[in-house]
Design a protein around this motif. Structure first.
Motif, short mmCIF file in Angstrom:
data_model
loop_
_atom_site.label_atom_id
_atom_site.label_comp_id
_atom_site.label_asym_id
_atom_site.label_seq_id
_atom_site.Cartn_x
_atom_site.Cartn_y
_atom_site.Cartn_z
N TRP A 135 -0.39 -7.53 9.02
CA TRP A 135 0.78 -7.61 9.90
C TRP A 135 0.73 -6.58 11.02
CZ3 TRP A 135 3.67 -3.18 10.19
CH2 TRP A 135 3.52 -2.26 9.14
N ARG A 136 0.06 -5.44 10.78
CA ARG A 136 -0.02 -4.39 11.82
C ARG A 136 -0.68 -4.87 13.11
NH1 ARG A 136 -0.24 -1.41 7.30
NH2 ARG A 136 0.59 0.70 7.36
N LEU B 268 10.52 -6.11 9.36
CA LEU B 268 11.48 -6.53 8.33
C LEU B 268 12.40 -5.41 7.87
CD1 LEU B 268 8.93 -8.64 6.24
CD2 LEU B 268 10.77 -9.54 7.69
N HIS B 269 12.14 -4.18 8.34
CA HIS B 269 12.90 -3.04 7.81
C HIS B 269 14.41 -3.25 7.89
CE1 HIS B 269 9.45 0.15 8.24
NE2 HIS B 269 9.20 -0.79 7.36
N GLU C 78 2.90 2.95 13.96
CA GLU C 78 2.21 3.23 12.70
C GLU C 78 1.68 4.65 12.63
OE1 GLU C 78 2.43 1.25 10.07
OE2 GLU C 78 3.78 0.21 11.42
N GLY D 155 10.92 7.82 6.13
CA GLY D 155 9.61 8.28 5.65
C GLY D 155 8.82 9.14 6.62
N ASP E 31 9.06 -8.71 -3.91
CA ASP E 31 7.97 -8.92 -2.96
C ASP E 31 7.74 -10.42 -2.83
OD1 ASP E 31 5.31 -8.86 -1.58
OD2 ASP E 31 5.47 -6.72 -2.02
N HIS F 117 4.94 9.55 13.64
CA HIS F 117 4.92 10.84 12.95
C HIS F 117 4.83 12.00 13.95
CE1 HIS F 117 4.85 9.42 8.87
NE2 HIS F 117 3.76 8.71 9.05
N SER G 265 0.82 -1.21 0.00
CA SER G 265 0.00 0.00 0.00
C SER G 265 0.86 1.27 0.00
CB SER G 265 -0.91 -0.07 1.23
OG SER G 265 -1.47 1.16 1.49
N ARG G 266 1.74 1.40 0.96
CA ARG G 266 2.60 2.59 1.04
C ARG G 266 3.62 2.62 -0.10
NH1 ARG G 266 2.62 7.74 2.04
NH2 ARG G 266 4.67 8.54 2.57
N GLN H 58 7.57 12.15 6.21
CA GLN H 58 7.36 13.16 5.17
C GLN H 58 6.79 14.46 5.71
OE1 GLN H 58 5.78 10.22 5.30
NE2 GLN H 58 3.58 10.55 5.26
N ARG I 102 -7.42 -5.20 6.92
CA ARG I 102 -7.50 -5.24 5.46
C ARG I 102 -8.13 -6.55 5.05
NH1 ARG I 102 -1.53 -2.82 4.03
NH2 ARG I 102 -2.05 -0.67 4.57
N GLU J 168 10.90 3.32 4.84
CA GLU J 168 9.68 3.75 5.54
C GLU J 168 9.88 3.74 7.04
OE1 GLU J 168 7.25 5.44 5.54
OE2 GLU J 168 6.98 5.78 3.42
N LYS J 169 9.08 4.58 7.68
CA LYS J 169 9.08 4.62 9.14
C LYS J 169 8.22 3.47 9.65
CE LYS J 169 4.82 5.45 9.40
NZ LYS J 169 3.95 4.56 10.10
N ARG K 129 1.33 -8.30 -5.98
CA ARG K 129 1.87 -6.93 -5.90
C ARG K 129 2.53 -6.49 -7.21
NH1 ARG K 129 -1.19 -6.15 -2.06
NH2 ARG K 129 -0.51 -6.52 0.07
N SER L 141 9.76 -0.57 1.75
CA SER L 141 8.43 -0.29 2.32
C SER L 141 7.76 -1.60 2.73
CB SER L 141 7.58 0.50 1.33
OG SER L 141 7.62 -0.12 0.05
N1 LIG Z 1 5.11 7.41 5.88
C1 LIG Z 1 3.83 7.13 5.95
O1 LIG Z 1 2.97 8.00 6.08
C2 LIG Z 1 3.39 5.70 5.88
C3 LIG Z 1 2.06 5.39 5.57
C4 LIG Z 1 1.69 4.05 5.51
C5 LIG Z 1 2.63 3.07 5.77
N2 LIG Z 1 3.91 3.40 6.09
C6 LIG Z 1 4.91 2.37 6.39
O2 LIG Z 1 5.19 1.61 5.21
C7 LIG Z 1 5.51 0.27 5.57
C8 LIG Z 1 4.60 -0.68 4.78
O3 LIG Z 1 3.26 -0.45 5.13
P1 LIG Z 1 2.08 -0.87 4.12
O4 LIG Z 1 0.83 -0.33 4.65
O5 LIG Z 1 2.48 -0.51 2.73
O6 LIG Z 1 2.12 -2.44 4.28
P2 LIG Z 1 1.70 -3.50 3.17
O7 LIG Z 1 1.45 -4.76 3.87
O8 LIG Z 1 0.60 -2.93 2.33
O9 LIG Z 1 2.99 -3.60 2.25
C9 LIG Z 1 4.13 -4.32 2.64
C10 LIG Z 1 4.64 -5.11 1.44
O10 LIG Z 1 5.81 -5.82 1.82
C11 LIG Z 1 5.71 -7.13 1.28
N3 LIG Z 1 6.58 -8.05 1.99
C12 LIG Z 1 6.36 -8.69 3.15
N4 LIG Z 1 7.41 -9.47 3.46
C13 LIG Z 1 8.33 -9.30 2.48
C14 LIG Z 1 9.63 -9.82 2.25
N5 LIG Z 1 10.20 -10.68 3.10
N6 LIG Z 1 10.28 -9.45 1.12
C15 LIG Z 1 9.71 -8.58 0.25
N7 LIG Z 1 8.47 -8.05 0.43
C16 LIG Z 1 7.81 -8.40 1.54
C17 LIG Z 1 4.24 -7.46 1.40
O11 LIG Z 1 3.85 -8.54 0.58
C18 LIG Z 1 3.62 -6.14 0.97
O12 LIG Z 1 3.47 -6.06 -0.42
C19 LIG Z 1 5.32 0.18 7.08
O13 LIG Z 1 6.54 0.33 7.73
C20 LIG Z 1 4.42 1.36 7.40
O14 LIG Z 1 4.58 1.85 8.70
C21 LIG Z 1 4.30 4.69 6.13
#
Ligand SMILES: NC(=O)c1ccc[n+]([C@@H]2O[C@H](COP(=O)([O-])OP(=O)(O)OC[C@H]3O[C@@H](n4cnc5c(N)ncnc54)[C@H](O)[C@@H]3O)[C@@H](O)[C@H]2O)c1
Length: 421
Positions: free
Chosen positions: A224-225, A127-128, A237, A172, A84, A241, A62-63, A174, A211, A145-146, A89, A122
């Protein structure tokens, strides 16, 4: 002659606004920065670098896709590779890009590529570190990403890997790039609301944070959240910020955290709390209090900054100042003082009522989306070697708020927080 630090500090907003005219830029930045920085920003805004800039993304969920949408607005940027573990995705990402991005089922294949200018990470929070550190070590600049990491030790390793490999790392957060927040914070730092002692931060929603899952086996991957394995819940999450903005305004990181939380409404098998509260103490007895609930959205997402001369309200869309009336001694009327019982009415409740007036909005001449501004700034930093505003130390600082808050919530004890690095 412009000092490099000064030159770099304000770049993001300038880079973000390359489509504006130089004159409107000058006005916009005069509000957010010093004259020297505004001049530096004007210079950057005049640059028209649109050389090819190739990005790989790990975790285009998503992000990740939202980041891609924004990165694609930057001249020269192309998303060329994605990694991914969830196959759908890749097609979703192709739809965002409008062309085929090369897919990798293992992120290490993506990191082995020699044709990337930068990598976005992201993936879920837990996992970051396992994606960001190898990315830096294999020579890639990273937009991560944060929150930066799930464990403080990992956050430290990310700081070290950024330094050791001399890479650009941008976190992240922003909102550091929001024109109205930058303008408002600059005014707070110039003393507009006096001595700032408290920040009250709310991020309230009325939804279950879930979701849809096409197959129960995907529950933890997609939601995962809601599970502790990869998530630090609402502190990370949403709170990260606000806590980052508190660090920015208070020019410090906290020294201790006392936090609480529970599942009190969404009894659906989740592990992470549906409401949390954290009191972060800063040097000088200052406080940031973050609270989040997920079954009432009245307060929404807002942050109040309190000083002895006024208050500042920050939201995702605007900023408003309010000013304190002159201090009046609360004198008990002579008649009432002579009686045995003094009711609250004797104290003139009107004087204790909250101010419900409009306040003074912060005017900015550009209101560019913070993520658009942040992504433009990142590309600029990689192209020029400038240090991002939202750099690895900002990421570490916000982890110094998030991780101890979560620890305090789970141990029930006040957690002492180490110094920033
Ligand atoms: N800065 C912001 O405003 C903001 C907003 C939303 C989310 N985020 C951050 O972005 C990050 C992702 O959030 P999201 O909502 O996009 O989650 P998400 O679940 O939608 O996306 C995560 C992606 O990572 C993939 N993934 C999982 N394990 C993996 C691996 N081992 N190797 C490769 N890909 C893998 C998942 O399949 C998925 O596509 C989080 O850290 C969240 O806090 C930041």
């Amino acid at each position: 002659m412009i000092d490099r630090r000064e030159f770099v500090r304000g770049i993001s907003a300038a880079v973000a606004a390359t489509t504006l005219t130089t004159d409107s830029l000058a006005q916009a930045f005069a509000q957010t920065t010093s004259k020297t920085e505004a001049e530096a920003e004007r210079q950057i805004a005049r640059t028209t670098d649109s050389s090819p800039f190739r990005i790989g993304i790990i975790g285009p969920g998503s992000r990740g896709k939202e980041l891609v949408r924004n990165f694609l607005r930057v001249p020269g940027v192309k998303i060329v590779a994605a990694a991914d573990v969830y196959q759908p995705r890749f097609a979703e990402l192709n739809a965002v890009c409008g062309y085929e991005v090369e897919p990798h089922s293992d992120f290490r294949q993506l990191l082995d590529r020699k044709d990337l200018d930068a990598v976005i990470v992201s993936t879920p929070l837990g996992l970051h570190a396992s994606h960001v550190i190898p990315a830096l070590e294999s020579g890639h600049h990273v937009y991560g990403e944060k929150a930066m990491a799930y464990h403080l030790e990992d956050a430290r390793k990310i700081v070290e890997a950024t330094k050791a490999n001399k890479r650009i790392f941008q976190i992240g957060h922003q909102y550091r790039y929001s024109p109205w927040i930058r303008a408002a914070v600059a005014r707070v730092k110039q003393g507009e609301i006096g001595q700032v002692t408290h920040i009250m931060a709310y991020w309230n929603r009325n939804n279950n944070w879930r979701r849809p899952v096409p197959d129960p086996s995907l529950e933890r991957l997609i939601n995962w959240r809601l599970y502790n394995e990869w998530s630090l819940g609402l502190f990370a999450e949403l709170g990260s910020h606000h806590m980052d903005i508190a660090n920015w305004i208070l020019d410090a990181t906290p020294t201790s955290a006392i936090a609480s939380g529970s599942v009190c409404y969404w009894h659906d098998g989740r592990e992470t709390d549906d409401n949390v509260q954290s009191v972060l103490s800063y040097p000088g007895g200052r406080r940031c209090i973050f609270t989040s609930m997920t079954n009432n959205a009245k307060m929404g997402d807002q942050l109040w900054v309190y000083g002895d001369k006024g208050s500042l309200n920050l939201t995702l869309m605007d900023a408003t100042f309010f000013y304190e009336p002159k201090h009046k001694a609360h004198v008990v009327p002579t008649k009432a003082a002579g009686k045995a019982v003094v009711t609250s009415a004797s104290y003139q409740p009107a004087g204790e009522m909250p101010y419900r007036g409009p306040g003074k909005p912060v005017e900015v001449t550009t209101a560019e989306d913070p993520t658009t501004a942040a992504t433009r700034a990142f590309v600029y930093c990689v192209r020029t070697g400038a240090d991002p505003i939202s750099n690895v130390h900002v990421g570490y600082g916000s982890d110094l708020c998030v991780i101890p808050s979560n620890e305090s919530r789970h141990t029930g004890r006040e957690v002492q927080i180490p110094a920033a690095i």
